[in-house]
Design a protein around this motif. Structure first.
Motif, PDB file in Angstrom:
ATOM      1  N   GLU A  98       0.822  -1.210   0.000  1.00  0.00           N
ATOM      2  CA  GLU A  98       0.000   0.000   0.000  1.00  0.00           C
ATOM      3  C   GLU A  98       0.854   1.257   0.000  1.00  0.00           C
ATOM      4  O   GLU A  98       0.476   2.280  -0.557  1.00  0.00           O
ATOM      5  N   GLU A  99       2.021   1.181   0.634  1.00  0.00           N
ATOM      6  CA  GLU A  99       2.923   2.327   0.676  1.00  0.00           C
ATOM      7  C   GLU A  99       3.824   2.394  -0.555  1.00  0.00           C
ATOM      8  O   GLU A  99       4.719   3.229  -0.628  1.00  0.00           O
TER       9      GLU A  99
ATOM     10  N   ARG B  12       5.635   7.674   6.587  1.00  0.00           N
ATOM     11  CA  ARG B  12       6.111   8.200   5.308  1.00  0.00           C
ATOM     12  C   ARG B  12       5.423   9.531   5.020  1.00  0.00           C
ATOM     13  O   ARG B  12       4.210   9.648   5.174  1.00  0.00           O
TER      14      ARG B  12
ATOM     15  N   ASN C  81       2.181   9.627   3.077  1.00  0.00           N
ATOM     16  CA  ASN C  81       1.008   8.947   3.635  1.00  0.00           C
ATOM     17  C   ASN C  81       0.195   9.958   4.441  1.00  0.00           C
ATOM     18  O   ASN C  81       0.185   9.961   5.669  1.00  0.00           O
TER      19      ASN C  81
END
Length: 154
Positions: free
Chosen positions: A27-28, A122, A125
């Motif tokens: 997802e990241e 992050r 994010n």
């Protein structure tokens, strides 16, 4: 809506923990992590456990996890916890699951005699950063650096 229940992970949860870690990385926009269920079973349980994990469940179904380990900060002169991973399935977000996991990590820290929890997020994010700010987390003026296996060997 079913209430969220947070519990300590057990060895039988190793597959779901590894799957959640993979989902978080992907997802990241990162490659899948090396973590496998065998690592979770070997490193996360028993007298020599290197980390602890919590699972969040709704109606008996795992919907998120937190993975953390002991840390020590000279700033405080005390111990605390480093939160390595916090992940909630997309369909379970904005329902109190992340908040329940963070509260459980905070309680685990206090039960261990710790006075802080720290983690990294992050910069891209934005949803995670907004969530953490809503909890009262403050942004620290630090840069995360690492020695990866090749550099560590040198």
């Amino acid at each position: 809506m079913n209430a969220v229940r947070v519990r300590a992970a057990v060895p039988a949860d190793a597959e779901i923990i590894a799957a959640f870690a993979r989902a978080l990385s992907l997802e990241e926009g990162l490659p899948a992590p090396a973590l496998q269920a065998s690592h979770v079973r070997e490193e996360g349980f028993g007298a020599g456990a290197r980390f602890r994990a919590l699972l969040a469940e709704r109606a008996g179904r795992p919907v998120g996890y937190a993975l953390f380990y002991r840390a020590y900060a000279t700033e405080h002169g005390e111990r605390g916890l480093y939160l390595q991973d916090l992940y909630v399935l997309p369909e379970a977000r904005r329902q109190g699951t992340g908040r329940a996991l963070m509260a459980a990590v905070a309680r685990a820290c206090q039960a261990d005699g710790g006075c802080y929890v720290f983690w990294n997020a992050r910069p891209r994010n934005r949803a995670a950063l907004a969530f953490y700010r809503a909890l009262g987390a403050r942004k620290e003026p630090t840069v995360t650096l690492s020695l990866q296996p090749d550099a560590l060997e040198r």
